[in-house]
Design a protein around this motif. Sequence first.
Motif, mmCIF file in Angstrom:
data_model
loop_
_atom_site.group_PDB
_atom_site.id
_atom_site.type_symbol
_atom_site.label_atom_id
_atom_site.label_comp_id
_atom_site.label_asym_id
_atom_site.label_seq_id
_atom_site.Cartn_x
_atom_site.Cartn_y
_atom_site.Cartn_z
ATOM 1 N N THR A 161 1.254 -0.824 -0.106
ATOM 2 C CA THR A 161 -0.054 -0.186 0.130
ATOM 3 C C THR A 161 0.482 1.286 -0.101
ATOM 4 O O THR A 161 0.660 1.939 -1.283
ATOM 5 C CB THR A 161 -1.463 0.220 0.828
ATOM 6 N N LEU A 162 1.975 1.699 1.209
ATOM 7 C CA LEU A 162 2.322 2.754 1.267
ATOM 8 C C LEU A 162 3.786 2.111 -0.216
ATOM 9 O O LEU A 162 3.253 3.682 -0.810
ATOM 10 C CB LEU A 162 3.770 2.374 2.264
ATOM 11 N N MET A 163 4.232 1.522 -0.503
ATOM 12 C CA MET A 163 4.313 1.811 -2.093
ATOM 13 C C MET A 163 4.122 2.069 -2.922
ATOM 14 O O MET A 163 4.191 2.896 -4.151
ATOM 15 C CB MET A 163 5.288 0.673 -2.211
ATOM 16 N N HIS A 164 2.757 2.046 -3.414
ATOM 17 C CA HIS A 164 1.921 2.068 -4.153
ATOM 18 C C HIS A 164 1.672 3.861 -4.504
ATOM 19 O O HIS A 164 1.147 4.599 -5.607
ATOM 20 C CB HIS A 164 0.869 1.589 -4.304
ATOM 21 N N VAL A 165 1.410 4.274 -3.076
ATOM 22 C CA VAL A 165 0.679 6.147 -2.633
ATOM 23 C C VAL A 165 2.366 6.485 -3.350
ATOM 24 O O VAL A 165 2.332 8.014 -3.720
ATOM 25 C CB VAL A 165 0.096 5.999 -1.597
ATOM 26 N N ILE A 166 3.781 5.836 -2.952
ATOM 27 C CA ILE A 166 4.627 6.855 -2.856
ATOM 28 C C ILE A 166 4.827 6.894 -3.755
ATOM 29 O O ILE A 166 5.805 8.607 -4.753
ATOM 30 C CB ILE A 166 5.734 6.097 -1.799
ATOM 31 N N CYS A 167 5.158 5.572 -4.388
ATOM 32 C CA CYS A 167 5.809 6.077 -6.436
ATOM 33 C C CYS A 167 5.217 6.581 -7.227
ATOM 34 O O CYS A 167 3.998 5.752 -7.903
ATOM 35 C CB CYS A 167 6.361 4.384 -6.813
ATOM 36 N N PRO A 179 21.749 -6.452 2.632
ATOM 37 C CA PRO A 179 20.242 -7.327 1.856
ATOM 38 C C PRO A 179 19.055 -6.682 2.761
ATOM 39 O O PRO A 179 19.534 -6.107 4.074
ATOM 40 C CB PRO A 179 21.413 -8.020 2.366
ATOM 41 N N GLN A 180 18.081 -7.358 1.566
ATOM 42 C CA GLN A 180 16.530 -6.995 2.194
ATOM 43 C C GLN A 180 15.598 -7.800 1.756
ATOM 44 O O GLN A 180 16.128 -9.300 1.446
ATOM 45 C CB GLN A 180 16.208 -5.845 1.274
ATOM 46 N N TYR A 181 14.812 -8.183 2.967
ATOM 47 C CA TYR A 181 14.118 -8.628 2.655
ATOM 48 C C TYR A 181 13.186 -8.717 0.889
ATOM 49 O O TYR A 181 12.665 -6.821 0.546
ATOM 50 C CB TYR A 181 12.651 -8.898 3.180
ATOM 51 N N PRO A 182 13.268 -9.746 -0.146
ATOM 52 C CA PRO A 182 12.918 -9.301 -1.623
ATOM 53 C C PRO A 182 11.446 -8.600 -1.796
ATOM 54 O O PRO A 182 11.567 -8.128 -2.907
ATOM 55 C CB PRO A 182 13.252 -10.368 -1.673
ATOM 56 N N LEU A 183 10.488 -8.013 -0.784
ATOM 57 C CA LEU A 183 9.185 -8.117 -0.481
ATOM 58 C C LEU A 183 9.923 -6.719 -1.320
ATOM 59 O O LEU A 183 8.540 -5.856 -2.647
ATOM 60 C CB LEU A 183 8.873 -7.871 0.747
ATOM 61 N N TYR A 184 10.598 -5.444 -1.418
ATOM 62 C CA TYR A 184 10.592 -4.381 -0.843
ATOM 63 C C TYR A 184 11.420 -4.535 -2.800
ATOM 64 O O TYR A 184 10.567 -3.257 -3.411
ATOM 65 C CB TYR A 184 11.686 -3.623 -0.346
ATOM 66 N N THR A 185 12.253 -5.090 -3.233
ATOM 67 C CA THR A 185 12.365 -5.100 -4.521
ATOM 68 C C THR A 185 11.537 -5.369 -5.218
ATOM 69 O O THR A 185 11.303 -5.178 -6.934
ATOM 70 C CB THR A 185 13.601 -5.624 -5.180
ATOM 71 N N ALA A 186 10.841 -6.425 -5.116
ATOM 72 C CA ALA A 186 9.898 -7.067 -6.160
ATOM 73 C C ALA A 186 8.623 -6.277 -5.910
ATOM 74 O O ALA A 186 8.165 -5.833 -7.114
ATOM 75 C CB ALA A 186 9.492 -8.554 -5.429
ATOM 76 N N THR A 187 8.438 -5.434 -5.489
ATOM 77 C CA THR A 187 7.298 -4.475 -4.855
ATOM 78 C C THR A 187 7.111 -3.014 -6.260
ATOM 79 O O THR A 187 6.536 -2.951 -7.045
ATOM 80 C CB THR A 187 6.515 -4.480 -4.191
ATOM 81 N N LEU A 188 9.138 -3.046 -5.792
ATOM 82 C CA LEU A 188 8.965 -1.137 -6.672
ATOM 83 C C LEU A 188 9.113 -2.110 -8.458
ATOM 84 O O LEU A 188 9.106 -1.412 -9.157
ATOM 85 C CB LEU A 188 10.483 -1.322 -6.353
ATOM 86 N N SER A 189 10.131 -3.335 -8.853
ATOM 87 C CA SER A 189 9.515 -3.582 -9.659
ATOM 88 C C SER A 189 8.423 -3.317 -10.576
ATOM 89 O O SER A 189 8.533 -3.104 -11.747
ATOM 90 C CB SER A 189 10.137 -5.286 -9.955
ATOM 91 N N VAL A 190 7.439 -4.320 -9.671
ATOM 92 C CA VAL A 190 5.859 -4.017 -10.266
ATOM 93 C C VAL A 190 5.404 -3.008 -10.732
ATOM 94 O O VAL A 190 4.353 -2.951 -11.987
ATOM 95 C CB VAL A 190 5.122 -5.372 -8.681
ATOM 96 N N LEU A 191 5.987 -2.228 -9.297
ATOM 97 C CA LEU A 191 5.653 -0.891 -9.822
ATOM 98 C C LEU A 191 6.483 0.693 -10.594
ATOM 99 O O LEU A 191 6.117 1.423 -10.895
ATOM 100 C CB LEU A 191 5.665 0.543 -8.406
#
Lengths: 487, 487
Positions: A161-167, A179-191
């Motif tokens: 939700t937060l990334m959808h609104v910010i991006c 390193p990171q939990y890949p939810l972040y990079t995956a969501t940025l890719s989709v967006l």
Amino acid sequence: MSSSAPRRALNIDNINPHVKEARYAVRGELAVRSEEYRAKLAKGEGKDLPFDTVIAANIGNPQQLDQKPITFFRQVASLLENPLLLEHEDVLIKSLGYKADVLERARWLLKEVKSVGAYSQSQGAPGIRESVAKYIERRDGYPASGSEVYLSNGASSGVNTLMHVICAKPETGIMVPIPQYPLYTATLSVLNARCVPYYLDEGQAWGTSLEAIRTAYDKAVAEGTDVKAIAIINPGNPTGASLPADDIKSVLQFAAEKKLVVVADEVYQTNVFIGEFISFKKALRDLQKAEPGKYDDLELASLHSISKGMVGECGHRGGYFELIGFDPAVAAEIYKFISIQLCPPVLGQCFVELMVNPPKDGEPSYELYRKEYDDILSGLKKRATALYDAFKQMEGVECDSPQGSMYLFPTIHIPPKAVEQAKKEGRAPDEFYCFRMLDATGVCVVAGSGFGQKEGTLHFRTTFLAPGTDWTGRIVKFHQEFLKEFS
Amino acid sequence: MSSSAPRRALNIDNINPHVKEARYAVRGELAVRSEEYRAKLAKGEGKDLPFDTVIAANIGNPQQLDQKPITFFRQVASLLENPLLLEHEDVLIKSLGYKADVLERARWLLKEVKSVGAYSQSQGAPGIRESVAKYIERRDGYPASGSEVYLSNGASSGVNTLMHVICAKPETGIMVPIPQYPLYTATLSVLNARCVPYYLDEGQAWGTSLEAIRTAYDKAVAEGTDVKAIAIINPGNPTGASLPADDIKSVLQFAAEKKLVVVADEVYQTNVFIGEFISFKKALRDLQKAEPGKYDDLELASLHSISKGMVGECGHRGGYFELIGFDPAVAAEIYKFISIQLCPPVLGQCFVELMVNPPKDGEPSYELYRKEYDDILSGLKKRATALYDAFKQMEGVECDSPQGSMYLFPTIHIPPKAVEQAKKEGRAPDEFYCFRMLDATGVCVVAGSGFGQKEGTLHFRTTFLAPGTDWTGRIVKFHQEFLKEFS
């Protein structure tokens, strides 16, 4: 139609390229292969396999690995599911061992949600949000408001939700720890937005380095990226690190200086073995108190979840995020966005309430709750230490002592011949190592490349949730043989 | 920093414009105002209000409106939540009235998922997917496979997933019926893709018109839209229409001709009062049988949910979609996409299993299940008819007789003076009417403009879930007074 014309509307070349770009190694090819092994063994096949059980150390899934749920939580949940049981108070108490506070809590929650089968408000049931706010107040010593709490479908949907609104555009960037939990990079890719990676400092127990953050930010800005937010995972995933107060303060000061939204992923806030968890909210309020006016406009989103901690109810998909300092007009858009998916699972919301408001000292269910909670925590610590000790025996493996979360993230050194073989098979060296481990031991971990890692370094992430020590022995033995094979 | 510089990172002008564009009237301003009235009344305030209860007829939320959950489902769920109860078989059966098949089902589901607190496979627990496949086979008389079933977080997340994968670029278009449940247009807005609206035929009981579909398609293509899919909601939302076999066949033939993915939203498949529900899957298999080879490559996604029907467990967020004819490489991307959010709520998955595999004739829980199911269905039909009869009394209101789903969608005719007043207040005329209705009666409905409607026509959508007839009386009275005020 010619035979070369595409037969279907959709094919791999014409679907959303941003979905294709997303990488999510936690449930990737390794996990899929491990499930195949598991299915084979379950069918009584797999006599050819060199192991008799599959250990899913790839994902923080406590109850899959025999962690027992907290009795109080599940007793309340059973009544929420079948409120007619509340008409049999005598049976519940005398024959089934339910305590009075179990019934009382169930009645209160039912009053708040009416039925766990009914939609709630999109932001979550108001009474439950108030209960979360009270928890945050107790935790931090600063006021909180239920109107700024958004219940979510695990923490993952909150991040989404937060990334959808910010991006807002392809140039929008979000700083993500590596390193990171890949939810972040995956969501940025989709967006179709930009990941601005900043490296955590392995030499400093995976802490944040202000210098690394500053360098990454400057580089991104120079490349035309509009950096809008910084994500921090504390305690760390995959690193297990628990951030010291100074690191948190530096991040907040940097975010204020550059006007960045701080996204604090604090789902492991109770999984801390060393030192004490400090929330970004508390650190922000401390800063605001120390220097009035200076940090008033800093926007912070803090996420929590029922999936981790001693709760471990990830299958119920519950979580929340608190928004601090957001423009009400932006919060209204966040509300609208989540309303499109109606509401988070209502029983998951109730588990959030139980997590933040467990039995108190003196209440009938307290003693058992305390014992179960402490046993899980000490069990996790014991397993983490055992695994850490096993890594110490392994040549070319380096690992920080366990600090928190549910993971260890050791560095591995892989012989050049193995790197060569990996290249031949078209795999990253750490991925190659992890596939070999799975094939030899049945233990499924995630390669460091799935989280990002500094150029030239190799790691893997493993949970320390699996019971027993047999599986750690399997890893040690595999590692020896792997080194021997490629020496 | 000058005083006019933005104080925060995020403001209404720099967040994601596609999120801002999304419209979702079902939980919009009307719903928010109705919640304010409800809160006011709950606090004992609101003596000034001309009503003493708020009726949420804006959303299909059966259990919020006193629909009782199915006993068998909830008994099983209580055991899934507290499996320790299974050690007290005697108490459950003798003192609490649980039947043997309740215990048996709970044991089987626990074997399949291990714990409702553990993550499942991202696609859903394999045993539950197999159970869904068997249901589809019984329903349609054609084979189905659990490997093609994807459990989801309500049907909404399924729609979201499919659209994410299909929408490859801003020119991608998806055909959406108008009026429609606004999930479709809202998701297309967020994805920055194109809605290709096709009008349903109000004169033909809101059926599909092949001519309207063809015209809409041609227009979109002429405008440079790459039309990839067609969505159909059957039984209809908001229209309540239940599509005849010929309409379904025409849509499938058109989709095959133009190579479109068919997205069949069939969440109301058991809410049918007139005729019989025909699934798109069955219709497709019939076509394939009649003309071998011709329809082999047609891609169909069929969605279902535990939220509606006689189950009404929307708060548990369960659903599934079946993919037919999809390229395995595309299905793999769908799998990866859903894996980023880990898995649907596991208890919601169990409710899906209970829905598709309820007690059978001869089993201990069958009789009560049958009675509860039939009572809910006949209750819905009775309420729908009562509401329909009320509409018949209202001047300038036209409504088709109830066919299915949970809604009626009457046409309203609004006096020119009211249209003028609406314009003054900056509202669409139907929205103005609905706000007036809410303010006067406490009944919250959704204006037709929230679903889309033909230019120059006005409607509202109301569920017929609320018990009693008092609230329908309130609407009739309001309507008379509204006409009088603006005559």
